[in-house]
Write a protein that holds these residues in place. Sequence first.
Motif, short mmCIF file in Angstrom:
data_model
loop_
_atom_site.label_atom_id
_atom_site.label_comp_id
_atom_site.label_asym_id
_atom_site.label_seq_id
_atom_site.Cartn_x
_atom_site.Cartn_y
_atom_site.Cartn_z
N HIS A 180 73.88 12.83 59.96
CA HIS A 180 74.97 13.80 60.17
C HIS A 180 75.14 14.72 58.97
O HIS A 180 75.61 15.87 59.13
CB HIS A 180 76.28 13.07 60.51
CG HIS A 180 76.99 12.48 59.33
ND1 HIS A 180 77.90 13.20 58.57
CD2 HIS A 180 76.93 11.25 58.78
CE1 HIS A 180 78.38 12.42 57.61
NE2 HIS A 180 77.81 11.24 57.71
N HIS A 181 74.77 14.27 57.77
CA HIS A 181 74.82 15.17 56.62
C HIS A 181 73.83 16.32 56.80
O HIS A 181 74.15 17.48 56.50
CB HIS A 181 74.45 14.41 55.33
CG HIS A 181 75.43 13.35 54.95
ND1 HIS A 181 75.06 12.09 54.54
CD2 HIS A 181 76.79 13.37 54.94
CE1 HIS A 181 76.14 11.38 54.27
NE2 HIS A 181 77.20 12.13 54.50
N VAL A 182 72.64 15.99 57.29
CA VAL A 182 71.61 17.00 57.51
C VAL A 182 72.05 17.99 58.58
O VAL A 182 71.95 19.22 58.42
CB VAL A 182 70.28 16.34 57.90
CG1 VAL A 182 69.24 17.38 58.27
CG2 VAL A 182 69.77 15.46 56.76
N GLN A 183 72.55 17.46 59.71
CA GLN A 183 72.98 18.33 60.80
C GLN A 183 74.13 19.23 60.37
O GLN A 183 74.16 20.42 60.71
CB GLN A 183 73.42 17.46 62.00
CG GLN A 183 72.30 16.62 62.60
CD GLN A 183 71.21 17.45 63.23
OE1 GLN A 183 71.47 18.50 63.80
NE2 GLN A 183 69.97 17.00 63.14
N GLN A 184 75.04 18.68 59.62
CA GLN A 184 76.20 19.45 59.16
C GLN A 184 75.78 20.58 58.22
O GLN A 184 76.32 21.69 58.29
CB GLN A 184 77.19 18.52 58.45
CG GLN A 184 78.50 19.19 58.05
CD GLN A 184 79.47 18.21 57.42
OE1 GLN A 184 79.06 17.30 56.69
NE2 GLN A 184 80.75 18.35 57.71
N TYR A 185 74.80 20.31 57.38
CA TYR A 185 74.37 21.32 56.43
C TYR A 185 73.79 22.54 57.13
O TYR A 185 74.05 23.69 56.74
CB TYR A 185 73.33 20.72 55.47
CG TYR A 185 72.76 21.72 54.50
CD1 TYR A 185 73.50 22.15 53.40
CD2 TYR A 185 71.49 22.27 54.69
CE1 TYR A 185 72.99 23.08 52.50
CE2 TYR A 185 70.98 23.21 53.80
CZ TYR A 185 71.73 23.61 52.71
OH TYR A 185 71.23 24.55 51.83
#
Length: 282
Positions: free
Chosen positions: A194-199
């Motif tokens: 989710h960190h990657v998607q959010q970025y």
Amino acid sequence: MKTVNSLSAGKTSSYLAAHYPADLEVFALVCIDCHNAGRNIDRKLIQMANDKLQKYCSHHKPFVATSEDPMILKTMFDLEQFLGREIIWLRGVSWEQMLRAKKAIPNIDKRFCTTILKISPIFEFLYFYHELPVQMRIGYRYDEMERETQFSDTIHYPTRCDYRPKSNTWIHRWQDILWRIGDFPLIRDKVLHHHVQQYWQDKSIIFPQDSNCQNCFWKAPQQLRKNYETNPSIMMWAAIMEVLYDHTFKEDYSLLEIQRMGLQLDFFFGSGSGCQAGFCTD
């Protein structure tokens, strides 16, 4: 020791490049020699890709098609602009050349495609142009840390040929070469999916929904069925290869059988499928 980021055109490896700059950003493009497989690729993108590949891979055939979603071509050009650093494009032999040499279709029991099509061209570039070993950063996230155990830092490679006068033949001499030291900063810093998607959600770069080869045997049948709609020319090329070599990528179904399947609308498409040799998915 030089640092190298291994890029795949997926969100995770691109996140890696954005947050952990390296001395070298490298991307290995998986190529097909069949023009029909690339008939939907913009001609300008093909020329731009060949211009990039010309720098280090001019000894290979010109690029005409890829087994990955062709969207990755634009994604990688956009990512290079976003990073403000050069991304080195590499390629090895084509799918057709590999199949002729192996006389086999890669599957769960014969997993040679990633080594030949992705790892070897990166190794050869580093072997000929840089000092080994390098520190290679791989985009394994904290929520897939088990993949770290699959990482190999050596490669079995022919380093010379010896002549045998009695038989008038040459023989390859192979060696296990230490060429990279793995580094997994996303695991170390506990970066999750989710960190990657959010970025990337507010960035202008568009990523392929399904990363890596569209015909990959690691992918679920429903994802392969979906890829028939997204990239039919690639999937039909792969189905023809199955017929020609009388073997299938999947153990239970041929790609032609998968094409005739109904599309499961509640299937979670685009989850990707990771090449099991040091490369990453979304």
